[in-house]
Design an enzyme around this catalytic site. Structure first.
Site, PDB file in Angstrom:
ATOM      1  N   TYR A  55       0.851  -1.182   0.000  1.00  0.00           N
ATOM      2  CA  TYR A  55       0.000   0.000   0.000  1.00  0.00           C
ATOM      3  C   TYR A  55       0.894   1.242   0.000  1.00  0.00           C
ATOM      4  O   TYR A  55       1.462   1.628   1.023  1.00  0.00           O
ATOM      5  CB  TYR A  55      -0.918   0.027   1.219  1.00  0.00           C
ATOM      6  CG  TYR A  55      -2.010  -1.022   1.219  1.00  0.00           C
ATOM      7  CD1 TYR A  55      -2.361  -1.726   0.065  1.00  0.00           C
ATOM      8  CD2 TYR A  55      -2.712  -1.307   2.394  1.00  0.00           C
ATOM      9  CE1 TYR A  55      -3.363  -2.685   0.067  1.00  0.00           C
ATOM     10  CE2 TYR A  55      -3.720  -2.266   2.404  1.00  0.00           C
ATOM     11  CZ  TYR A  55      -4.039  -2.951   1.246  1.00  0.00           C
ATOM     12  OH  TYR A  55      -5.039  -3.902   1.276  1.00  0.00           O
ATOM     13  N   PRO A 202     -16.773  -4.940   2.317  1.00  0.00           N
ATOM     14  CA  PRO A 202     -18.176  -5.267   2.594  1.00  0.00           C
ATOM     15  C   PRO A 202     -19.142  -4.223   2.041  1.00  0.00           C
ATOM     16  O   PRO A 202     -20.329  -4.504   1.876  1.00  0.00           O
ATOM     17  CB  PRO A 202     -18.228  -5.306   4.124  1.00  0.00           C
ATOM     18  CG  PRO A 202     -17.143  -4.365   4.554  1.00  0.00           C
ATOM     19  CD  PRO A 202     -16.040  -4.579   3.549  1.00  0.00           C
ATOM     20  N   LEU A 203     -18.624  -3.030   1.746  1.00  0.00           N
ATOM     21  CA  LEU A 203     -19.457  -1.967   1.178  1.00  0.00           C
ATOM     22  C   LEU A 203     -19.244  -1.831  -0.326  1.00  0.00           C
ATOM     23  O   LEU A 203     -19.650  -0.835  -0.929  1.00  0.00           O
ATOM     24  CB  LEU A 203     -19.159  -0.627   1.865  1.00  0.00           C
ATOM     25  CG  LEU A 203     -19.306  -0.618   3.386  1.00  0.00           C
ATOM     26  CD1 LEU A 203     -19.006   0.765   3.946  1.00  0.00           C
ATOM     27  CD2 LEU A 203     -20.698  -1.071   3.791  1.00  0.00           C
ATOM     28  N   ARG A 205     -16.557  -1.191  -2.012  1.00  0.00           N
ATOM     29  CA  ARG A 205     -15.764   0.017  -2.247  1.00  0.00           C
ATOM     30  C   ARG A 205     -16.604   1.287  -2.184  1.00  0.00           C
ATOM     31  O   ARG A 205     -16.421   2.222  -2.960  1.00  0.00           O
ATOM     32  CB  ARG A 205     -15.026  -0.098  -3.582  1.00  0.00           C
ATOM     33  CG  ARG A 205     -14.017  -1.233  -3.554  1.00  0.00           C
ATOM     34  CD  ARG A 205     -13.421  -1.543  -4.915  1.00  0.00           C
ATOM     35  NE  ARG A 205     -12.454  -2.613  -4.748  1.00  0.00           N
ATOM     36  CZ  ARG A 205     -12.761  -3.912  -4.653  1.00  0.00           C
ATOM     37  NH1 ARG A 205     -14.025  -4.285  -4.724  1.00  0.00           N
ATOM     38  NH2 ARG A 205     -11.838  -4.825  -4.489  1.00  0.00           N
ATOM     39  N   GLY A 206     -17.529   1.278  -1.246  1.00  0.00           N
ATOM     40  CA  GLY A 206     -18.327   2.472  -0.996  1.00  0.00           C
ATOM     41  C   GLY A 206     -19.629   2.555  -1.750  1.00  0.00           C
ATOM     42  O   GLY A 206     -20.491   3.373  -1.415  1.00  0.00           O
ATOM     43  N   PHE A 207     -19.806   1.724  -2.778  1.00  0.00           N
ATOM     44  CA  PHE A 207     -21.013   1.823  -3.594  1.00  0.00           C
ATOM     45  C   PHE A 207     -22.268   1.572  -2.755  1.00  0.00           C
ATOM     46  O   PHE A 207     -23.285   2.276  -2.878  1.00  0.00           O
ATOM     47  CB  PHE A 207     -20.949   0.819  -4.755  1.00  0.00           C
ATOM     48  CG  PHE A 207     -21.707   1.259  -5.985  1.00  0.00           C
ATOM     49  CD1 PHE A 207     -22.925   1.920  -5.903  1.00  0.00           C
ATOM     50  CD2 PHE A 207     -21.194   1.010  -7.250  1.00  0.00           C
ATOM     51  CE1 PHE A 207     -23.612   2.318  -7.042  1.00  0.00           C
ATOM     52  CE2 PHE A 207     -21.868   1.405  -8.389  1.00  0.00           C
ATOM     53  CZ  PHE A 207     -23.090   2.055  -8.289  1.00  0.00           C
ATOM     54  N   SER A 209     -22.864   2.245   0.168  1.00  0.00           N
ATOM     55  CA  SER A 209     -23.164   3.309   1.127  1.00  0.00           C
ATOM     56  C   SER A 209     -24.249   4.245   0.605  1.00  0.00           C
ATOM     57  O   SER A 209     -24.845   4.999   1.369  1.00  0.00           O
ATOM     58  CB  SER A 209     -21.904   4.125   1.430  1.00  0.00           C
ATOM     59  OG  SER A 209     -21.547   4.922   0.299  1.00  0.00           O
TER      60      SER A 209
END
Length: 324
Positions: A55, A202-203, A205-207, A209
């Site tokens: 990273y 689990p989201l 990549r934010g979608f 949300s």
């Protein structure tokens, strides 16, 4: 809330913290805010911090080192290795024993610690037998520089081969309402072998949300991911609206519903939603309090069955590195 990671494994927070986004993966991060977010996670007794040596070429590990200084005993460090990461996605995979022995020493230096709790092979190297890679990690356990061994994005076959060499504590793999491929073969395999699941993204990549309304809202590397592109985006947005409606009925956010669904799939699962902001960290952690009934789970299954999402989770050129 804590859960045991694998049979006879360590107790860790059921909702951990994925730290990748703090090092430029999804737009520029603020180091001060990122460090404060990690510190807040530890204050709330959420000890599972997930990072990787690739990273931003070790930047993420150095950032974590600052945040956990004086708090190492409160921290469960999960570190992945064996890949290179570029702005366009994942690069070459390296599971050679010499590479792994060198990589862990550099991680220890950057993290300013003398051991790593969970050390994970980020991808399976097609040019190195998995038994050799895991054998090298086993030697590191004996030396005391790592405590537990993990795999990431490995096939059921590779998992079995790895487990024949040394106990595998956890498999880190994408698992969410939109990514359920593992349910067919991989999840039954790790449960048979007593391996815990660390569910990343689990989201999605934010979608999930509900924060994004148009592809143009994205200014980072998600623009290269098929699920966020053109027609796929708008088809998937329709699914998000259904998630939002159900979350409103439950009195929680769409993010919390998505995280609660992952946790409800088994007590052998922990999840590591990523964030670089305290407010989202606290929202994610509060998902532990969302109780999904059998009726709720059936409703979610009806509106979000496996395979319903449009588009692959990575660009085609990176999909070949998965499930080896």
């Amino acid at each position: 809330m804590n859960r045991e990671l694998g049979i006879n494994g360590p107790m860790v927070s059921a909702v951990g913290l994925g730290c990748m986004g703090m090092s430029g993966a999804y737009g520029k991060g603020d180091e001060k805010e990122s460090i404060a977010t990690i510190e807040r996670a530890l204050e709330l007794n959420h000890n599972f911090l997930d990072t990787a040596d690739y990273y931003l070429a070790g930047h993420n590990e150095q950032l974590i080192a600052q945040a956990i200084s004086g708090k190492r005993d409160k921290t469960f460090l999960s570190v992945k290795t064996g890949m290179m990461l570029s702005p366009m996605g994942y690069g070459p995979v390296n599971g050679h024993p010499d590479f792994l022995h060198n990589a862990v020493m550099y991680s220890l230096q950057r993290l300013k610690t003398d051991y790593i709790d969970l050390y994970t092979l980020g991808r399976v190297d097609p040019n190195v037998p998995i038994e050799e890679s895991v054998g090298a990690l086993s030697a590191l356990v004996k030396k005391g520089v790592i405590r537990f061994i993990g795999l990431s994005e490995a096939s059921a076959t590779s998992i079995r081969k790895a487990a024949s060499v040394h106990t595998i504590t956890a498999l880190q793999i994408e698992y969410s309402l939109w990514t359920r491929d593992i349910e067919a073969e991989i999840l039954p395999t790790i449960r048979e072998l007593g391996i815990g699941l660390v569910a990343y993204a689990p989201l999605s990549r934010g979608f999930l949300s509900g924060a994004y309304k148009r592809p143009e809202d994205l200014k980072d590397n998600r623009v290269h991911m098929p699920r966020f592109q053109a027609e796929n985006f708008y088809k998937n947005l329709e699914l998000v609206e259904k998630v939002k409606a159900l979350a409103a009925e439950k009195g929680c956010s769409p993010s919390q519903l998505a995280i609660a669904w992952v946790l409800a799939q088994g007590k052998d699962i922990i999840t590591i939603p990523g964030t670089k902001h305290i407010r989202y960290l606290e929202e994610n952690i509060a998902a532990e309090k969302v109780q999904l009934t059998e009726d709720d789970l059936q409703t979610i299954e009806a509106i979000m069955p496996a395979g319903v999402v449009s588009g692959t989770r990575y660009p085609e050129r990176f999909m070949s590195a998965l499930n080896r």
